[in-house]
Design a protein around this motif. Structure first.
Motif, PDB file in Angstrom:
ATOM      1  N   ASP A   1       0.807  -1.221   0.000  1.00 37.69           N
ATOM      2  CA  ASP A   1       0.000   0.000   0.000  1.00 37.69           C
ATOM      3  C   ASP A   1       0.841   1.272   0.000  1.00 37.69           C
ATOM      4  O   ASP A   1       0.463   2.258  -0.621  1.00 37.69           O
ATOM      5  CB  ASP A   1      -0.938  -0.015   1.208  1.00 37.69           C
ATOM      6  CG  ASP A   1      -1.944  -1.145   1.119  1.00 37.69           C
ATOM      7  OD1 ASP A   1      -2.788  -1.109   0.215  1.00 37.69           O
ATOM      8  OD2 ASP A   1      -1.869  -2.079   1.930  1.00 37.69           O
ATOM      9  N   TYR A   2       1.967   1.271   0.714  1.00 39.09           N
ATOM     10  CA  TYR A   2       2.838   2.438   0.766  1.00 39.09           C
ATOM     11  C   TYR A   2       4.302   1.988   0.671  1.00 39.09           C
ATOM     12  O   TYR A   2       4.635   0.852   1.016  1.00 39.09           O
ATOM     13  CB  TYR A   2       2.628   3.225   2.070  1.00 39.09           C
ATOM     14  CG  TYR A   2       1.261   3.874   2.158  1.00 39.09           C
ATOM     15  CD1 TYR A   2       1.026   5.127   1.596  1.00 39.09           C
ATOM     16  CD2 TYR A   2       0.204   3.219   2.785  1.00 39.09           C
ATOM     17  CE1 TYR A   2      -0.241   5.716   1.659  1.00 39.09           C
ATOM     18  CE2 TYR A   2      -1.062   3.790   2.852  1.00 39.09           C
ATOM     19  CZ  TYR A   2      -1.276   5.034   2.286  1.00 39.09           C
ATOM     20  OH  TYR A   2      -2.519   5.615   2.339  1.00 39.09           O
ATOM     21  N   SER A   3       5.148   2.907   0.205  1.00 39.10           N
ATOM     22  CA  SER A   3       6.580   2.639   0.079  1.00 39.10           C
ATOM     23  C   SER A   3       7.360   3.816   0.651  1.00 39.10           C
ATOM     24  O   SER A   3       6.881   4.964   0.611  1.00 39.10           O
ATOM     25  CB  SER A   3       6.967   2.443  -1.385  1.00 39.10           C
ATOM     26  OG  SER A   3       6.164   1.462  -2.006  1.00 39.10           O
ATOM     27  N   SER A   4       8.567   3.539   1.175  1.00 38.72           N
ATOM     28  CA  SER A   4       9.434   4.597   1.712  1.00 38.72           C
ATOM     29  C   SER A   4      10.891   4.286   1.375  1.00 38.72           C
ATOM     30  O   SER A   4      11.278   3.113   1.311  1.00 38.72           O
ATOM     31  CB  SER A   4       9.313   4.691   3.235  1.00 38.72           C
ATOM     32  OG  SER A   4       8.051   5.169   3.628  1.00 38.72           O
ATOM     33  N   VAL A   5      11.663   5.345   1.184  1.00 36.43           N
ATOM     34  CA  VAL A   5      13.110   5.202   1.020  1.00 36.43           C
ATOM     35  C   VAL A   5      13.783   6.240   1.907  1.00 36.43           C
ATOM     36  O   VAL A   5      13.457   7.433   1.826  1.00 36.43           O
ATOM     37  CB  VAL A   5      13.546   5.407  -0.445  1.00 36.43           C
ATOM     38  CG1 VAL A   5      15.050   5.139  -0.579  1.00 36.43           C
ATOM     39  CG2 VAL A   5      12.767   4.502  -1.383  1.00 36.43           C
ATOM     40  N   LEU A   6      14.712   5.785   2.755  1.00 33.53           N
ATOM     41  CA  LEU A   6      15.485   6.684   3.612  1.00 33.53           C
ATOM     42  C   LEU A   6      16.929   6.670   3.122  1.00 33.53           C
ATOM     43  O   LEU A   6      17.593   5.631   3.140  1.00 33.53           O
ATOM     44  CB  LEU A   6      15.416   6.226   5.076  1.00 33.53           C
ATOM     45  CG  LEU A   6      16.241   7.038   6.068  1.00 33.53           C
ATOM     46  CD1 LEU A   6      15.759   8.490   6.130  1.00 33.53           C
ATOM     47  CD2 LEU A   6      16.189   6.403   7.463  1.00 33.53           C
ATOM     48  N   TYR A   7      17.423   7.819   2.686  1.00 28.91           N
ATOM     49  CA  TYR A   7      18.767   7.890   2.092  1.00 28.91           C
ATOM     50  C   TYR A   7      19.841   8.043   3.166  1.00 28.91           C
ATOM     51  O   TYR A   7      19.620   8.664   4.213  1.00 28.91           O
ATOM     52  CB  TYR A   7      18.832   9.038   1.083  1.00 28.91           C
ATOM     53  CG  TYR A   7      17.835   8.849  -0.024  1.00 28.91           C
ATOM     54  CD1 TYR A   7      18.025   7.866  -0.986  1.00 28.91           C
ATOM     55  CD2 TYR A   7      16.666   9.610  -0.087  1.00 28.91           C
ATOM     56  CE1 TYR A   7      17.097   7.655  -1.985  1.00 28.91           C
ATOM     57  CE2 TYR A   7      15.724   9.406  -1.075  1.00 28.91           C
ATOM     58  CZ  TYR A   7      15.952   8.417  -2.025  1.00 28.91           C
ATOM     59  OH  TYR A   7      15.016   8.201  -3.004  1.00 28.91           O
TER      60      TYR A   7
END
Length: 958
Positions: free
Chosen positions: A573-579
C-alpha cells in the motif's frame, strides 16, 4: 530388541538404551493414536511440535512435524473429495413460478448440505473452522519443513533434514538462515547431493522436468509422453486448486449488510481461483511466465520431429491461443500452411485448453468488474483499489503494536529530532507523497553504510534475475534484510549496535508514514531492505536507469496503465526510502508520469525520507560514480502479508544484547554439542575463513584444495565472476593436452559443425572431446584410463571451487564438460575476428544487445567455468564484455588457472594468432534433472578398466 550380555557398566548403559527405545516407541504410538482422534487437527500437532522444538525434544518435534504435514495433506484431500462429490448436485426446478434467485439459492443449499454431510462422515466432529488463519499461512509458506529440518538433523535423520531444508528454501528463497543451513548440510560427511529433494513437487512439475530433459537429449517420444502427462496433471491440479478456493472465505471485513458480505466473499473466491497459477506455474520454486503455453510449444516441436503433423498443428494453434502475437509460432503456422496445405480449421486449439483459457478470461473480467464497481467514486471514475482500513477503538492501535514492543523511544526520538517536512502532496505531483529531513545523523548514516558493506548479498531480493544487479550491468546492487543483519551481528560479522539501529530506523520510517497518512489501521512491514548501488568503472555508452520506471504493487502496461495483479505485490500500500548519503554522481529519485517522463525529482542525502503510495510510478536515475545507499521499506495494510523477519530479529537481538566487545565466536568441532544449527554453521564458517586468511595475503583468498583466488568481481569489473590459480599442476596440464590431441573431434559440440575447421572462425582449428568420447577411447585402449580420470577429477575440482566461491546453498551439477583446443592456422595477417565471438551461455543476445533466456538457448545453465592448460601461444585472452560488446576485463590463460562466472555474463575469446590454446570448458546447472550422465558412466567404466589393469586388491594388502 537384542539382549545385553557384557560387563556391569556396559550392561547398565545397554538397559538405559533399551528403555529409551521403548519410551520412543510408546511416544510414536501415542502420536499415532492422538492423530486418529477427531479433535486433533494439523494445527494442534503443529503447535505441539513447536513446543517440543522450543524444549529441545528433538525426536518428538520431528515426529509431530511429520504428522502435522501428513494430517494437513489428509485434510485437504478429503475436503477435495467432498467438493468433487457435491459439485453437481444442483437440480432444475420443475415449478414455473419459482424465480431464478430461489433456484440458485436452492442449489447452493443442496451443495452446502452435501459438503457438510460429507465432511461429517469423513472427519466426525473435528472442527475445521478451528484452524487459525495464522497457521494456514504458515503451512502455505511450508514453515513446518523449517522446524522439521532442524529437528531431523538433531536426531541424525540426515536425508529427511536435507530434503526438508531444500523444500523450505524453494518456498522461501530469500531466507538467509536456511541458505546457511544448506551450506552446512552440503559439507556434512553424511549428507549427499541426492538427498536434496523437493518434497512438495507436484506431478505436473515432475513430468514437465522429465520432458525438458528428453528435449535436451532429442528424445522426441519422451518429450511427447511426459509433456502430455504434464498437461493432464496440470489441469487436474488446477481443478483441485479451484475446488479448495470454494472452501475458503475472505478474512477482510466486508460491511454491515448481506450484499457486501456476499460480494466480498465472491470476490475472494474468484481471486483465489484466478491466482491458482501462482502456485502451479513454478519449477524449483521459480515462477515461469507462460508456463502452460510452453507445454504446447514443446509438444508442437516434438510432434513435428516424429512426423505427426496433425498433432503438431493442433499444438501450434493451442499455443497461439495463449500467446497470439508470438512471432516465432506464427512463422511455424505459416510454414505448416505453405508446405502441407493446411487450412485454418486444423489449428483449432485443444478442447481442454480452450476451456481453461476462457474460464480464466471470464474470471479476469469478473474481477475487473468488481474493481470497477466497488472502487469507483460518485462520478463513476475509477479509484485505485486499497485495502479498506479497519477502525480501531481507543488505545487499540498501541496495544497491537507488536512488531516493536518497546517503541516509545522511537516516538520520542522522532519528536526530539525535529524532523521537518520539506515537500508534500501536489508539490511532488501527487497525493500521499512527502519528503522529510532529519531522520538520521551523519554518524548514524555511516554506521548503516558500514553494516551494508559488511555482509549485504549481491542481487539480494531479486532471486530470479541473476547477476549482481537486477536492473543494469553498469552497477553492482547488494542488499540486506533485517534478519540477515541480526544474524551477522550474532556471529560477529557486524556490530549488534548497527543491527539495532537498522531495526529502529525502519520502525521510525513506518511510524512516521503511518502518522503522516493519518491511517486508522495498522501499517505493517511487508519487506525491509538495506541496499547499496555501486557504479562500475566503465560507464561509456550508458543510457539506462539505475532502476527503471515502475510501481510497487502493479505491472505497468504499454499503454501506461498499471494492472494490479500477480506477479505484482498487489498487497503493498505504501513505500518509503530513507537515504544514507549523497557523495556519488547521479542516482536521483524521481516520480514519473504514465508516459514514463520525469514528473518531480528528489535528491538523496543523509537522513532524507521519501514516502508515497505504492501504486505511484517512480524510478532512479543512473549512478555514474560512487556508491548510493538507502533503507527501502514497503508496507501493507493487510496483516496476512506482514513481514515476520522483524519479530524474529527483535527476539534475536533481545537474546543477543550488546556483544560488540566480546571475543570471536569459538569453533565447536562436535556438531552434536551445538544447541542451534544456524549458530554452528556461521561460527564454523567464520573461524574457517579466519584461519585461511591468516595464511595468505589480503589480496588472495584461499579456497579448498589450495585453489587461490587472484581476481574477484572488483578486479574483473563486473558481477559474479572470479579467476583462480593452482587448480592443476604443469604435469597434469600436459597430460590433458596430450589426451586432447590423441582423440579430439574437429567441430565437436556444435551440432552440424562436426568436421568443420572451427564453428566460429576459419583462422583456427577447433577440436573437442567430451567425457563420453574420452571413456570410450579408454575402453578401446587408445588413451590412458588414468588420464581420463584426471580429466574428471580436475572438472570436479573446478566445480567445487565455483560452488565454494559463490557460496551456493544448493548443489551444483555438471551440464556439459568439454576438453577443447584452438590452434591458429597459417597467415594471421589482417585478422579482426574473435576466436569465440561475444555471447552468453544461457540466453540469446538480441539486436538491441539484450539477452533473451528462452529456447533454444541452454536456459538451464547457471554458472560457467574454464580451466586453462597452457599459456604458450599468442592471443587467446578470455574477455568479459559490456552489454554494448566493449571489453570490461581480460584474463590471460596459463596452466592451472580457472575463470568462473554467472552464465548470463557476456564473454568471448580473443583470436589465437599463433600456437595451440587448450582448456577444459565446463557448464554447470542448479537443476538436478540436467545433471550430465556422462560423469557417472565414465567413472563406472574407468573403475572397471583400472581394476582390470591393477587386478583385485587382496584383503590385508598394503
Amino acid at each position: 530388541m537384542g539382549t545385553c550380555r557384557m560387563g556391569m557398566l556396559s550392561l547398565i548403559l545397554c538397559k538405559i538404551s533399551q528403555f529409551k527405545a521403548i519410551i520412543l516407541l510408546l511416544f510414536c504410538s501415542v502420536i499415532q493414536g492422538l492423530a486418529s482422534q477427531s479433535d486433533i487437527t494439523y494445527e494442534v500437532l503443529y503447535k505441539w511440535g513447536i513446543e517440543a522444538y522450543s524444549q529441545e525434544r528433538w525426536h518428538e518435534c520431528s515426529s509431530l512435524m511429520t504428522k502435522s504435514l501428513e494430517e494437513y495433506r489428509f485434510f485437504h484431500e478429503k475436503v477435495l473429495h467432498c467438493h468433487r462429490q457435491c459439485h453437481n448436485v444442483q437440480e432444475k426446478s420443475q415449478a414455473n413460478n419459482i424465480t431464478t434467485e430461489i433456484v440458485l439459492l436452492q442449489n447452493y443449499m443442496r451443495m452446502t448440505v452435501c459438503i457438510d454431510r460429507c465432511k461429517l462422515e469423513t472427519f466426525g466432529f473435528r472442527p475445521s473452522s478451528l484452524i487459525s488463519q495464522e497457521v494456514k499461512d504458515e503451512f502455505k509458506k511450508q514453515k513446518p519443513y523449517d522446524f522439521l529440518q532442524l529437528c531431523a538433523f538433531k536426531t541424525e535423520k540426515y536425508k529427511e533434514a536435507a530434503s526438508a531444508a531444500y523444500t523450505y528454501l524453494l518456498a522461501n528463497p530469500d531466507n538467509a538462515n536456511t541458505k546457511l543451513n544448506i551450506q552446512y548440510y552440503r559439507k556434512h560427511p553424511h549428507i549427499h547431493d541426492e538427498y536434496f529433494k523437493n518434497l512438495q513437487e507436484l506431478p505436473h512439475q515432475s513430468y514437465y522436468i522429465k520432458a525438458v530433459i528428453a528435449y535436451s537429449k532429442e528424445e522426441w517420444l519422451g518429450v511427447i509422453k511426459n509433456m502430455e502427462q504434464a498437461t493432464e496433471e496440470y489441469f487436474k491440479a488446477d481443478t483441485n486448486c479451484r475446488l479448495l478456493c470454494e472452501s475458503s472465505t475472505s478474512s477482510k471485513e466486508a460491511g454491515d449488510n448481506i450484499f457486501s458480505i456476499v460480494t466480498e466473499n465472491l470476490k475472494h473466491t474468484y481471486s483465489c481461483k484466478y491466482n491458482c497459477s501462482e502456485a502451479l506455474d513454478k519449477i524449483y520454486g521459480k515462477f515461469i511466465d507462460n508456463f502452460l503455453a510452453d507445454f504446447y510449444h514443446y509438444l508442437q516441436y516434438a510432434y513435428y520431429k516424429v512426423g505427426d503433423l496433425m498433432n503438431a498443428v493442433q499444438c501450434t494453434g493451442t499455443y497461439l491461443l495463449f500467446k497470439p502475437d508470438d512471432e516465432e509460432m506464427l512463422q511455424n503456422q505459416r510454414i505448416y500452411k505453405k508446405q502441407n496445405s493446411f487450412n485454418e480449421d486444423v489449428f483449432k486449439p485443444r478442447e481442454e485448453a480452450q476451456k481453461y483459457y476462457y474460464l480464466r478470461e471470464g474470471e479476469k473480467k469478473i474481477l475487473e468488474e468488481f474493481s470497477a464497481q466497488l472502487y469507483a467514486d460518485q462520478t463513476g471514475k475509477y479509484k485505485e483499489e486499497t485495502v479498506k482500513p479497519r477502525k480501531y477503538g481507543p488505545g487499540e492501535l498501541a496495544k497491537n503494536d507488536a512488531e516493536l514492543k518497546n517503541n516509545k523511544h522511537i516516538i520520542n526520538y522522532v519528536k526530539k529530532r525535529g524532523i521537518k517536512l520539506s515537500s508534500q502532496g501536489q508539490d511532488l505531483g501527487g497525493k500521499g507523497r512527502f519528503v522529510a529531513d532529519g531522520f538520521l545523523t551523519e554518524d548514524q548514516c555511516k554506521d548503516l553504510i558500514t553494516l551494508a558493506n559488511s555482509g549485504a548479498v549481491d542481487g539480494d531480493g531479486y532471486v530470479a534475475s541473476g547477476g549482481t544487479s537486477p536492473h543494469t550491468p553498469y552497477e553492482r546492487f547488494h542488499g540486506m534484510t533485517v534478519d540477515l543483519a541480526v544474524n551477522l551481528a550474532k556471529h560477529k560479522k557486524a556490530k549488534s549496535s548497527h543491527a539495532h539501529l537498522y531495526l529502529d530506523v525502519a520502525e521510525m520510517m513506518r511510524h512516521y508514514t503511518e502518522r503522516y497518512e493519518n491511517l486508522t489501521s495498522r501499517l505493517h512491514f511487508h519487506y525491509t531492505h538495506l541496499v547499496c548501488r555501486t557504479a562500475v568503472e566503465d560507464q561509456s555508452g550508458r543510457d539506462d536507469f539505475s532502476h527503471p520506471v515502475h510501481a510497487d504493487n502493479c505491472m505497468i502496461q504499454e499503454d501506461g496503465t498499471c494492472h494490479k495483479r500477480y506477479p505484482a505485490y498487489v498487497w503493498r500500500d505504501y513505500s518509503s526510502v530513507l537515504y544514507l548519503n549523497d557523495n556519488f554522481e547521479g542516482g536521483d529519485f524521481f516520480f514519473a508520469n504514465p508516459d514514463q517522463t520525469v514528473q518531480t525529482t528528489v535528491k538523496p542525502k543523509c537522513g532524507r525520507l521519501v514516502s508515497f503510495p505504492a501504486g505511484d510510478y517512480h524510478a532512479v536515475h543512473a549512478i555514474t560514480k560512487g556508491q548510493r545507499c538507502a533503507v527501502a521499506v514497503w508496507y501493507t495494510l493487510d496483516d496476512n502479508y506482514r513481514e515476520t523477519a522483524h519479530v524474529i530479529a527483535h527476539h534475536a537481538l533481545e537474546n543477543l544484547g550488546n556483544r560488540d566487545n566480546e571475543d570471536i565466536v569459538q569453533t565447536i568441532e562436535n556438531h552434536q554439542q551445538v544447541t542451534n544449527l544456524v549458530s554452528h554453521v556461521s561460527s564454523s564458517i567464520d573461524v574457517k575463513r579466519a584461519k585461511k586468511k591468516s595464511n595468505t595475503s589480503s589480496e588472495i583468498r584461499l579456497l579448498d584444495d589450495g585453489v587461490k583466488v587472484v581476481m574477484d568481481e572488483k578486479l574483473l569489473n563486473g558481477p559474479k565472476r572470479f579467476a583462480a590459480d593452482s587448480v592443476a599442476t604443469k604435469e597434469q596440464c600436459q597430460r590433458l593436452i596430450n589426451l586432447a590431441n590423441a582423440g579430439s573431434v574437429t567441430g565437436d559440440g556444435y551440432n552440424g559443425q562436426e568436421g568443420k575447421t572451427s564453428p566460429h572462425t576459419d583462422r583456427e582449428i577447433f577440436a573437442g572431446m567430451d567425457l563420453t568420447r574420452a571413456y570410450k577411447l579408454a575402453e578401446e585402449g587408445k588413451v590412458s584410463p588414468e588420464d581420463v580420470k584426471l580429466y574428471i577429477d580436475l572438472a570436479e575440482k573446478t566445480k567445487k571451487a565455483t560452488s565454494e566461491y559463490f557460496n551456493l546453498t544448493t548443489p551444483l551439477y555438471f551440464d556439459f564438460t568439454h576438453l577443447v583446443c584452438r590452434t591458429a592456422l597459417g597467415d594471421q595477417t589482417g585478422r579482426s575476428d574473435l576466436s569465440h565471438p561475444i555471447h552468453a551461455d544461457n540466453c540469446h543476445i538480441q539486436t538491441d544487445f539484450s539477452c533473451k533466456k528462452q529456447l533454444p538457448a541452454y536456459i538451464q545453465r547457471d554458472y560457467s567455468a574454464v580451466l586453462y592448460l597452457n599459456g604458450n601461444f599468442e592471443g587467446g585472452e578470455f574477455l568479459f564484455a559490456h552489454q554494448n560488446f566493449s571489453i570490461q576485463s581480460t584474463v590471460h590463460p596459463k596452466c592451472g588457472r580457472m575463470v568462473a562466472f554467472d552464465s548470463a555474463n557476456y564473454h568471448g575469446v580473443k583470436a589465437v594468432t599463433s600456437g595451440q590454446r587448450c582448456a577444459v570448458a565446463l557448464w554447470f546447472t542448479l537443476d538436478p534433472y540436467f545433471n550430465e550422465a556422462a560423469h557417472f558412466e565414465a567413472r563406472k567404466v574407468l573403475s572397471q578398466l583400472m581394476d582390470r589393469v591393477l587386478g583385485p586388491i587382496v584383503h590385508g594388502e598394503l
